[in-house]
Design a protein around this motif. Structure first.
Motif, PDB file in Angstrom:
ATOM      1  N   ALA A  86       0.851  -1.358   0.035  1.00 21.70           N
ATOM      2  CA  ALA A  86       0.032  -0.057  -0.110  1.00 21.70           C
ATOM      3  C   ALA A  86       0.925   1.271  -0.169  1.00 21.70           C
ATOM      4  O   ALA A  86       0.307   2.372  -0.249  1.00 21.70           O
ATOM      5  CB  ALA A  86      -0.897   0.103   1.131  1.00 21.70           C
ATOM      6  N   ASP A  87       2.103   1.046   0.159  1.00 22.20           N
ATOM      7  CA  ASP A  87       3.146   2.311   0.361  1.00 22.20           C
ATOM      8  C   ASP A  87       2.755   3.472  -0.777  1.00 22.20           C
ATOM      9  O   ASP A  87       2.886   4.523  -0.447  1.00 22.20           O
ATOM     10  CB  ASP A  87       4.545   1.725   0.512  1.00 22.20           C
ATOM     11  N   GLY A  88       2.674   2.792  -2.018  1.00 25.30           N
ATOM     12  CA  GLY A  88       2.779   3.645  -3.192  1.00 25.30           C
ATOM     13  C   GLY A  88       1.192   4.573  -3.079  1.00 25.30           C
ATOM     14  O   GLY A  88       1.383   5.405  -3.866  1.00 25.30           O
ATOM     15  N   GLU A  89       0.502   3.774  -2.471  1.00 24.04           N
ATOM     16  CA  GLU A  89      -0.986   4.323  -2.712  1.00 24.04           C
ATOM     17  C   GLU A  89      -1.430   5.547  -1.413  1.00 24.04           C
ATOM     18  O   GLU A  89      -2.319   6.095  -1.579  1.00 24.04           O
ATOM     19  CB  GLU A  89      -2.227   3.258  -2.890  1.00 24.04           C
ATOM     20  N   THR A  90      -0.582   5.013  -0.243  1.00 21.66           N
ATOM     21  CA  THR A  90      -1.316   5.925   0.858  1.00 21.66           C
ATOM     22  C   THR A  90      -0.622   7.408   0.464  1.00 21.66           C
ATOM     23  O   THR A  90       0.276   7.651  -0.183  1.00 21.66           O
ATOM     24  CB  THR A  90      -0.713   5.583   2.194  1.00 21.66           C
ATOM     25  N   GLY A  91      -1.012   8.252   1.527  1.00 22.57           N
ATOM     26  CA  GLY A  91      -0.403   9.352   1.706  1.00 22.57           C
ATOM     27  C   GLY A  91      -1.276  10.678   1.237  1.00 22.57           C
ATOM     28  O   GLY A  91      -1.306  11.812   1.844  1.00 22.57           O
ATOM     29  N   GLY A  92      -2.393  10.486   0.558  1.00 24.00           N
ATOM     30  CA  GLY A  92      -3.341  11.337   0.321  1.00 24.00           C
ATOM     31  C   GLY A  92      -3.219  12.393  -0.573  1.00 24.00           C
ATOM     32  O   GLY A  92      -3.767  12.797  -1.436  1.00 24.00           O
ATOM     33  N   GLY A  93      -1.918  13.061  -0.658  1.00 24.49           N
ATOM     34  CA  GLY A  93      -1.685  14.279  -1.252  1.00 24.49           C
ATOM     35  C   GLY A  93      -1.020  13.642  -2.963  1.00 24.49           C
ATOM     36  O   GLY A  93      -1.206  12.548  -3.097  1.00 24.49           O
ATOM     37  N   PRO A  94      -0.793  14.615  -3.524  1.00 24.27           N
ATOM     38  CA  PRO A  94      -0.426  14.119  -4.883  1.00 24.27           C
ATOM     39  C   PRO A  94       1.104  13.716  -4.885  1.00 24.27           C
ATOM     40  O   PRO A  94       1.989  14.405  -4.943  1.00 24.27           O
ATOM     41  CB  PRO A  94      -0.312  15.542  -5.626  1.00 24.27           C
ATOM     42  N   ARG A  95       1.127  12.373  -4.508  1.00 25.83           N
ATOM     43  CA  ARG A  95       2.385  11.836  -4.331  1.00 25.83           C
ATOM     44  C   ARG A  95       3.055  11.173  -5.587  1.00 25.83           C
ATOM     45  O   ARG A  95       2.395  10.733  -6.365  1.00 25.83           O
ATOM     46  CB  ARG A  95       2.190  10.745  -3.381  1.00 25.83           C
ATOM     47  N   ARG A  96       4.172  11.289  -5.836  1.00 30.89           N
ATOM     48  CA  ARG A  96       4.764  10.776  -7.022  1.00 30.89           C
ATOM     49  C   ARG A  96       5.185   9.511  -6.659  1.00 30.89           C
ATOM     50  O   ARG A  96       5.944   9.001  -5.650  1.00 30.89           O
ATOM     51  CB  ARG A  96       6.223  11.300  -7.284  1.00 30.89           C
ATOM     52  N   LEU A  97       4.959   8.382  -7.424  1.00 36.46           N
ATOM     53  CA  LEU A  97       5.424   6.914  -7.165  1.00 36.46           C
ATOM     54  C   LEU A  97       6.623   6.770  -7.788  1.00 36.46           C
ATOM     55  O   LEU A  97       6.735   6.864  -9.001  1.00 36.46           O
ATOM     56  CB  LEU A  97       4.151   6.369  -7.904  1.00 36.46           C
ATOM     57  N   ARG A  98       7.505   6.205  -7.067  1.00 34.65           N
ATOM     58  CA  ARG A  98       8.802   5.802  -7.412  1.00 34.65           C
ATOM     59  C   ARG A  98       8.800   4.842  -8.432  1.00 34.65           C
ATOM     60  O   ARG A  98       7.835   3.822  -8.476  1.00 34.65           O
ATOM     61  CB  ARG A  98       9.809   5.418  -6.185  1.00 34.65           C
ATOM     62  N   ARG A  99       9.599   4.591  -9.445  1.00 33.15           N
ATOM     63  CA  ARG A  99       9.586   3.472 -10.490  1.00 33.15           C
ATOM     64  C   ARG A  99      11.134   3.066 -10.443  1.00 33.15           C
ATOM     65  O   ARG A  99      11.851   3.479 -11.352  1.00 33.15           O
ATOM     66  CB  ARG A  99       9.168   3.745 -11.850  1.00 33.15           C
ATOM     67  N   TRP A 100      11.581   2.347  -9.273  1.00 30.13           N
ATOM     68  CA  TRP A 100      12.839   1.781  -9.122  1.00 30.13           C
ATOM     69  C   TRP A 100      13.406   1.219 -10.525  1.00 30.13           C
ATOM     70  O   TRP A 100      12.543   0.582 -10.906  1.00 30.13           O
ATOM     71  CB  TRP A 100      13.127   1.220  -8.067  1.00 30.13           C
ATOM     72  N   CYS A 101      14.545   1.493 -10.874  1.00 29.08           N
ATOM     73  CA  CYS A 101      15.241   0.771 -12.158  1.00 29.08           C
ATOM     74  C   CYS A 101      16.773   0.652 -11.828  1.00 29.08           C
ATOM     75  O   CYS A 101      17.321   1.432 -11.011  1.00 29.08           O
ATOM     76  CB  CYS A 101      14.843   1.435 -13.463  1.00 29.08           C
ATOM     77  N   PRO A 172       1.084 -19.695  -6.713  1.00 31.65           N
ATOM     78  CA  PRO A 172      -0.195 -19.968  -6.335  1.00 31.65           C
ATOM     79  C   PRO A 172      -0.845 -19.462  -4.842  1.00 31.65           C
ATOM     80  O   PRO A 172      -1.933 -19.442  -4.791  1.00 31.65           O
ATOM     81  CB  PRO A 172      -0.125 -21.743  -6.065  1.00 31.65           C
ATOM     82  N   VAL A 173      -0.023 -18.813  -4.434  1.00 33.77           N
ATOM     83  CA  VAL A 173      -0.598 -18.160  -2.999  1.00 33.77           C
ATOM     84  C   VAL A 173      -0.282 -16.688  -2.780  1.00 33.77           C
ATOM     85  O   VAL A 173      -0.441 -16.102  -1.765  1.00 33.77           O
ATOM     86  CB  VAL A 173       0.285 -18.915  -1.691  1.00 33.77           C
ATOM     87  N   GLY A 174       0.227 -16.035  -3.880  1.00 31.14           N
ATOM     88  CA  GLY A 174       0.491 -14.754  -3.804  1.00 31.14           C
ATOM     89  C   GLY A 174       1.610 -14.665  -2.894  1.00 31.14           C
ATOM     90  O   GLY A 174       1.804 -13.260  -2.292  1.00 31.14           O
ATOM     91  N   ALA A 175       2.592 -15.533  -2.816  1.00 28.25           N
ATOM     92  CA  ALA A 175       3.877 -14.977  -1.961  1.00 28.25           C
ATOM     93  C   ALA A 175       4.609 -14.058  -2.450  1.00 28.25           C
ATOM     94  O   ALA A 175       5.411 -13.450  -1.907  1.00 28.25           O
ATOM     95  CB  ALA A 175       4.379 -16.350  -1.390  1.00 28.25           C
ATOM     96  N   THR A 176       4.722 -14.124  -3.920  1.00 36.28           N
ATOM     97  CA  THR A 176       5.601 -13.253  -4.721  1.00 36.28           C
ATOM     98  C   THR A 176       4.695 -12.233  -5.472  1.00 36.28           C
ATOM     99  O   THR A 176       3.785 -12.692  -5.990  1.00 36.28           O
ATOM    100  CB  THR A 176       6.597 -13.688  -5.478  1.00 36.28           C
ATOM    101  N   PHE A 177       5.206 -11.049  -5.147  1.00 34.27           N
ATOM    102  CA  PHE A 177       4.230 -10.062  -5.753  1.00 34.27           C
ATOM    103  C   PHE A 177       4.892  -8.850  -6.253  1.00 34.27           C
ATOM    104  O   PHE A 177       6.004  -8.588  -5.793  1.00 34.27           O
ATOM    105  CB  PHE A 177       3.134  -9.480  -4.606  1.00 34.27           C
ATOM    106  N   ALA A 178       4.381  -7.944  -7.001  1.00 33.76           N
ATOM    107  CA  ALA A 178       5.049  -6.828  -7.428  1.00 33.76           C
ATOM    108  C   ALA A 178       4.680  -5.496  -6.661  1.00 33.76           C
ATOM    109  O   ALA A 178       3.251  -5.320  -6.305  1.00 33.76           O
ATOM    110  CB  ALA A 178       4.656  -6.489  -9.050  1.00 33.76           C
ATOM    111  N   THR A 179       5.431  -4.707  -6.210  1.00 29.21           N
ATOM    112  CA  THR A 179       5.137  -3.632  -5.471  1.00 29.21           C
ATOM    113  C   THR A 179       4.776  -2.438  -6.399  1.00 29.21           C
ATOM    114  O   THR A 179       5.448  -2.637  -7.471  1.00 29.21           O
ATOM    115  CB  THR A 179       6.019  -3.275  -4.376  1.00 29.21           C
ATOM    116  N   PRO A 180       4.044  -1.386  -5.856  1.00 29.78           N
ATOM    117  CA  PRO A 180       3.803  -0.313  -6.813  1.00 29.78           C
ATOM    118  C   PRO A 180       5.020   0.426  -7.528  1.00 29.78           C
ATOM    119  O   PRO A 180       5.019   0.997  -8.507  1.00 29.78           O
ATOM    120  CB  PRO A 180       2.897   0.463  -5.987  1.00 29.78           C
ATOM    121  N   GLU A 181       6.100   0.182  -6.648  1.00 23.92           N
ATOM    122  CA  GLU A 181       7.277   1.072  -6.981  1.00 23.92           C
ATOM    123  C   GLU A 181       8.375   0.391  -7.738  1.00 23.92           C
ATOM    124  O   GLU A 181       9.002   0.723  -7.997  1.00 23.92           O
ATOM    125  CB  GLU A 181       8.053   1.499  -5.474  1.00 23.92           C
ATOM    126  N   GLY A 182       7.897  -0.876  -8.215  1.00 24.39           N
ATOM    127  CA  GLY A 182       8.752  -2.029  -9.093  1.00 24.39           C
ATOM    128  C   GLY A 182       9.364  -3.125  -8.417  1.00 24.39           C
ATOM    129  O   GLY A 182       9.093  -4.258  -9.054  1.00 24.39           O
TER     130      GLY A 182
END
Lengths: 336, 479
Positions: A86-101, A172-182
């Motif tokens: 949820a890290d990338g989605e919370t904050g309320g304000g116009p937050r810039r989402l990191r896209r690590w690379c 099968p169990v969602g143990a690995t997942f993509a975070t919003p920041e990449g």
């Protein structure tokens, strides 16, 4: 949360403007214009790329970058992974989402042969992440430039943090997942050890704790978090996580820090800047000017790691240098 | 056309009342059949205990190996060996998983498809085919759990199951198929369980008598019971076919949903389903010949049954050859990416012996054995089946392990050598499969007595014995 968010946005903008301006000032030629005069601009490019490496000092960069990440850093050690998601989605304000690379400049990588040491990026990663025995989350391969030339180049391979990750799809169990920041993370407390993700990864960048991981006591004592993957659990999958907690804290990943030649750049595609710890690049123009490619682009996995082709020439390496890296001598931190 | 003529002839016969000599002949058949079918349940010889002891010992040994794996983790397997370098992530367990799930297709094909198409010769073999299905599914399912790095978290599949994952499709398909197969095994078993209860009731010990009394769910062969049986059977035999097809399609998708050369294929679904029916039929033939010998079923399991199953086997040999041509030629023509490694490995490299054995020994030779009249005998067909089962196991091995050893990144050669733990667990799985089948043959008649009696009556043109017609029509006797 609102306050640091604003700082981040402003800082990011400032930095971006700064980089753009510097680029225009010194280069005189932007990436888009270079196609008009290919030969002349190539020369200019070579010069300018040398110049803009020294435009912003590491100190200044980290200062700005760190300020930007400070707010997020507070939240970086939240105990559960819903915070990560949820890290990338919370904050309320116009937050810039990191896209690590990452940008890996192969022109500078000599596999640490010149230093006569095992690859330092791998070593730094292993030592700082307490990587369990035998795993090389970032692995330095030596491979042929092409079938005809016969020369070789070194090829440090991280998890490619794909935007279309084949590994998370099959879990099968969602143990690995993509975070919003990449970064693609693994929850080792949920992983059932089926190894489907390992079978699905076209880069072979996932590793398995076949037995009880042999780790030093300080790793065992850590409070578990998917971003640190510590302590390691028997019968679960691990891999390079692109050090998102370090990015948020304004630091670069361990491999970037460990690389003596500045091969690996780490940054944010959203702000379009990356650093190898000494210099800053504007990612888009750097990629365009240096013929960047992504590994196995044709698979459609959309990796977040870019490569600049080369064979270590900027590190003084000869393409026909027969020496392999000394990765067989890597040591792992062990408990007993 | 033949079918129509036969039906007319039958209807003609039905109008006549059977002559007394016919009736005694029919009753004689029924008596003999009941005697042969119930004998194993009533009497148990030394041989049975010996077989159970040997198989049980192997199973226990496998359990010991598994306990070692549980305590030390998968590090004790060949997958955890340094030379596998975390690249060969699946080994013997997944090979056996695919193999046993394949075997489980015996039941569906022989039983459901032949029942739907009303192939008359099927009756003595359906029961065994259905056994194999249920047991093979249980074994295949256990192989996956054995393969898991964290078997203690198996419940996560339910707690956190994600429908996007092929493994969840597998989990759902296999549990559905297992449930369906159990029902499909049980429904036609009821009249025979009642037969056991009625014929052997007094000879059996208390608990066993109670078991048959409960399992025969108050079956007394009443007209409405026959009707319900007919309806249930009709529904199940139709429902189970798509379920079975889906199971092995989904198993193939575990592989085909990845980008790996060798797995990244669109033909894997039907290819796996055909392979499954192929190996299932072969396993059934092997089981049939053993039970025929042990339980003296020569009169009822004749050469005709073996030859008919042999024809199915031969047909699938050819279908499999076709699929292999498709599966090999299309990528080999293009030789994209890492495919050349794969073709080098199987055609002339380290797997070439097994690959060519699979092609020649597992498909061409069995097809020829069945198709040449001189070798089209029980012994020949059984030999063909043994070849097929071995070859199909090897095929699974080549698909799983062979593909995983193809380099995807520029790394050094990897290899996979199974350890004693894997060999022991595999032996344990095969022994457990045999053990359950053996014990099963002691609990229920190995042939479907009522179906055979019914079919015999139909063939002899009689309608005087209780029979059930497909589709829920009232049985002849009740009319």
């Amino acid at each position: 949360m609102v306050q640091p968010v604003q700082i981040e946005g402003v800082a990011g903008k400032l930095l971006l403007e700064r980089v753009c301006m510097d680029n225009v000032k010194t280069d005189g030629v932007l990436a888009g214009e270079s196609s008009k005069e290919p030969q002349a601009s190539q020369g200019a490019e070579r010069q300018s790329s040398k110049k803009d490496r020294n435009l912003i000092t590491r100190r200044r960069f980290l200062c700005l970058f760190g300020l930007a990440g400070a707010g997020a850093a507070v939240a970086s050690h939240l105990p559960n992974m819903s915070a990560v998601a949820a890290d990338g989605e919370t904050g309320g304000g116009p937050r810039r989402l990191r896209r690590w690379c990452m940008v890996v400049d192969l022109r500078r990588c000599d596999g640490c042969v010149g230093l006569n040491k095992p690859p330092r990026c791998t070593e730094a990663c292993i030592m700082s992440h307490y990587v369990p025995d035998g795993m090389e989350w970032v692995q330095v391969y030596r491979t042929e430039i092409n079938a005809h030339s016969g020369g070789t180049y070194f090829f440090p391979l991280h998890c490619q943090q794909c935007e279309n990750p084949p590994c998370t799809n099959v879990c099968p169990v969602g143990a690995t997942f993509a975070t919003p920041e990449g970064p693609i993370l693994i929850d080792q407390q949920r992983c059932i050890g089926c190894r489907m993700c390992m079978a699905a990864c076209p880069y072979d960048r996932r590793f398995f704790n076949w037995g009880e991981p042999n780790q030093p006591p300080q790793a065992k004592a850590m409070a578990y978090h998917p971003e640190t993957q510590q302590p390691a659990y028997k019968g679960t999958v691990m891999k390079c996580d692109m050090c998102p907690e370090r990015g948020r804290a304004g630091e670069v990943p361990y491999c970037v820090e460990g690389c003596p030649r500045g091969v690996i750049y780490y940054g944010d595609l959203e702000e379009d800047i990356a650093t190898n710890g000494r210099e800053i690049i504007k990612i888009s123009s750097y990629l365009a000017r240096n013929h960047a490619y992504r590994y196995k682009e044709h698979l459609g996995t959309q990796p977040r790691v870019y490569f600049i082709p080369g064979y270590g020439e900027d590190a003084g390496r000869n393409a026909y240098d027969p020496r392999d890296s000394r990765r067989k001598e890597l040591q792992w931190p062990r408990g007993t | 056309m033949d079918e129509l003529v036969k039906r007319h002839e039958r209807e003609d016969l039905e109008n006549k009342s059977p002559s007394p000599s016919d009736r005694t002949k029919l009753l004689g058949y029924r008596d003999r059949l009941e005697r042969v079918a119930l004998e194993p349940l009533a009497k148990t010889g030394k041989g049975f205990y010996l077989v159970v002891a040997v198989l049980g010992a192997i199973v226990l040994w496998g359990l010991y190996a598994y306990s070692r794996q549980l305590s030390s983790g998968l590090a004790v397997t060949g997958m955890g060996n340094p030379e596998a370098r975390s690249k060969v992530v699946w080994g013997f367990y997944i090979v056996n998983f695919v193999f046993f799930i394949g075997i489980s297709h015996a039941g569906t094909l022989i039983s459901a498809i032949l029942r739907v198409t009303n192939a008359r010769w099927r009756t003595p073999v359906t029961r065994m085919a259905e056994f194999i299905t249920v047991v093979a599914l249980i074994i295949g399912g256990s192989a996956v759990i054995i393969d898991m790095g964290r078997p203690d978290r198996v419940l996560n599949m339910i707690l956190y199951g994600r429908f996007q994952s092929p493994l969840i499709w597998d989990f759902l398909a296999i549990t559905t198929y297992l449930t369906g197969s159990c029902i499909y095994l049980f429904v036609p078993l009821v009249p025979d369980l009642a037969l056991v209860r009625d014929r052997l009731g007094s000879k059996l010990s208390g608990p066993r008598r109670a078991l048959y009394r409960i399992l025969s769910i108050n079956w007394h062969g009443l007209p409405h019971q026959w009707r319900r049986l007919g309806v249930a059977l009709t529904v199940m035999m139709i429902v189970i076919i798509p379920v079975a097809v889906s199971v092995h399609t989904v198993v193939s998708w575990i592989f085909a949903m990845t980008l790996r050369p060798g797995w990244n294929s669109t033909v894997f679904g039907p290819y796996f389903v055909a392979g499954a029916i192929f190996s299932g039929t072969a396993t059934l033939i092997i089981l049939m010949v053993i039970l025929r010998k042990v339980y003296h079923l020569e009169e009822f399991l004749t050469e005709r049954h073996f030859i008919n199953l042999g024809y199915i086997l031969a047909a699938f040999c050819i279908i499999m050859l076709y699929f292999n041509l498709q599966e090999t030629l299309v990528p080999a023509y293009k030789m994209a990416d890492e495919e050349p490694h794969w073709f080098h490995d199987i055609m002339g490299g380290r797997y070439s012996f097994w690959y060519w054995f699979y092609i020649f020994g597992g498909m061409l030779a069995p097809a020829l054995i069945v198709l040449i009249p001189r070798t089209r005998k029980i012994a020949g067909i059984v030999l063909a089946s043994v070849l097929v089962v071995i070859a199909m196991w090897l095929e699974r091995y080549l698909i799983v392990v062979g593909t995983l050893t193809i380099p995807q990144t520029p790394y050094e050669q990897v290899s996979y050598t199974p350890t004693w733990v894997e060999w022991s667990i595999m032996a344990g799985l095969f022994a457990l499969f045999s053990l359950i089948v053996v014990v099963f043959t002691k609990l229920v008649p190995v042939v479907a007595v009522w179906e055979m009696v019914e079919q015999h009556a139909e063939e002899a043109g009689h309608a005087s014995v209780p029979s059930v017609s497909v589709g829920g029509r009232e049985p002849a006797a009740a009319r």
